[in-house]
Design a protein around this motif. Structure first.
Motif, short mmCIF file in Angstrom:
data_model
loop_
_atom_site.label_atom_id
_atom_site.label_comp_id
_atom_site.label_asym_id
_atom_site.label_seq_id
_atom_site.Cartn_x
_atom_site.Cartn_y
_atom_site.Cartn_z
N ASN A 27 3.98 81.83 -8.56
CA ASN A 27 4.76 82.43 -7.47
C ASN A 27 5.88 81.52 -6.98
N ASN A 28 6.20 80.53 -7.81
CA ASN A 28 7.32 79.61 -7.53
C ASN A 28 7.17 78.83 -6.22
N VAL A 29 5.94 78.56 -5.82
CA VAL A 29 5.73 77.73 -4.62
C VAL A 29 5.85 76.27 -5.05
N VAL A 30 6.72 75.54 -4.38
CA VAL A 30 7.01 74.17 -4.80
C VAL A 30 6.07 73.17 -4.13
N ARG A 31 5.83 73.39 -2.83
CA ARG A 31 4.92 72.46 -2.16
C ARG A 31 4.03 73.20 -1.20
N ILE A 32 2.91 72.56 -0.89
CA ILE A 32 1.94 73.21 0.00
C ILE A 32 1.20 72.13 0.78
N SER A 33 0.92 72.42 2.03
CA SER A 33 0.15 71.46 2.84
C SER A 33 -1.33 71.71 2.58
N SER A 34 -2.13 70.69 2.90
CA SER A 34 -3.57 70.89 2.68
C SER A 34 -4.07 72.01 3.59
N LYS A 35 -3.42 72.19 4.75
CA LYS A 35 -3.83 73.26 5.67
C LYS A 35 -3.60 74.64 5.04
N GLU A 36 -2.38 74.82 4.50
CA GLU A 36 -2.07 76.12 3.87
C GLU A 36 -3.01 76.39 2.69
N LEU A 37 -3.20 75.34 1.88
CA LEU A 37 -4.08 75.50 0.72
C LEU A 37 -5.49 75.84 1.17
N SER A 38 -5.90 75.20 2.26
CA SER A 38 -7.27 75.42 2.75
C SER A 38 -7.45 76.86 3.22
#
Ligand code: NAI
Length: 220
Positions: A27-38
């Motif tokens: 989905n072309n997501v470049v970066r993610i915080s641990s909060k979003e991933l969680s």
């Protein structure tokens, strides 16, 4: 920390991280915080940080995780960056179904399928012809195979596994409903779909009595 000290629970969770990161990449997501991933993975952010810290972290304060980098690194930890040639012993219902599945995308390439039933000889499954087991030893040597999938009847599984060990197989993905007794040099991963179904049955029976926790999600 050396890899030997990583708990098996952490190792079991890595494929799920790998899958989620792969979806983010698509989905072309470049970066993610641990909060979003969680939130996406329904695990706590501290669990994610703790798990990934076992391998040196990968995250940057205030930036989060670079999705592609983390995906690649977890892939390397799992050994998915190198192609493993794999054989399947037992070309019945399950063996053929597995041979038809695309494991290449995680680095496992089925290059040989073996059986004792002469009626199956020469039949191609996803481009790979079924061969008779009398060619198995030579095939393993010629192609330096280290990984075998075992989909033979229970009665045959142990003796075949022993032979595979003597011929140099170092990892067995075992679907036969029996424990294999091999030396510690051989990794065995048992897959028992009916056991998974039994736990589903348990959950169905006890539904509502216990809250479905983050923990049980991660143990799936
Ligand atoms: P199947 O009878 O369709 O296939 C077994 C194949 O093994 C046959 O083609 C047979 O000719 C071959 N075979 C027998 N002895 C052999 C030998 N010495 N060397 C090479 N090939 C040999 O059976 P199915 O349904 O494919 O199941 C295969 C195995 O997987 C069984 O042990 C079954 O219990 C198990 N199984 C496990 C599941 C799991 O979740 N772990 C799910 C379904 C089946």
């Amino acid at each position: 920390m050396s890899e030997r000290e990583i708990s098996s629970a952490v190792i079991r969770r890595l494929p799920r991280y790998y899958r989620y990161l792969g979806e983010l990449l698509e989905n072309n997501v470049v970066r993610i915080s641990s909060k979003e991933l969680s939130i996406r993975m329904k695990v706590t952010a501290s669990q994610i940080r703790q798990d990934l810290n076992n391998f040196g972290g990968f995250g940057q304060q205030g930036y989060g995780y670079n999705v592609e980098y983390l995906h690649d690194e977890i892939g390397k930890i799992l050994g998915l960056d190198a192609t493993q040639n794999m054989i399947i012993i037992g070309a019945g219902n399950l063996g053929q179904a597995l041979a038809n599945y695309d494991f290449d995308r995680i680095g496992f390439k089925v290059i040989g399928i073996f059986d004792i039933n002469p009626r199956l000889e020469g039949l191609a499954v996803r481009g790979v012809e079924i061969q008779m087991v009398d060619t198995l030893e030579q095939f393993i040597k010629d192609h330096e195979i280290h990984v075998a999938t075992l989909t033979v009847p229970k009665k045959q599984a142990r003796s075949i596994a022993k032979q595979l060990e003597t011929w140099g197989i170092r990892a067995i993905w075992n679907f036969a409903p029996t424990d294999l007794h091999l030396s510690e040099d051989v990794c065995v991963k048992n897959v028992h779909l009916d056991e998974s179904l039994m736990t589903l049955s348990y959950n169905l029976r006890h539904r509502g009595k216990e809250k479905y926790s983050y923990k049980s999600y991660m143990e799936d």
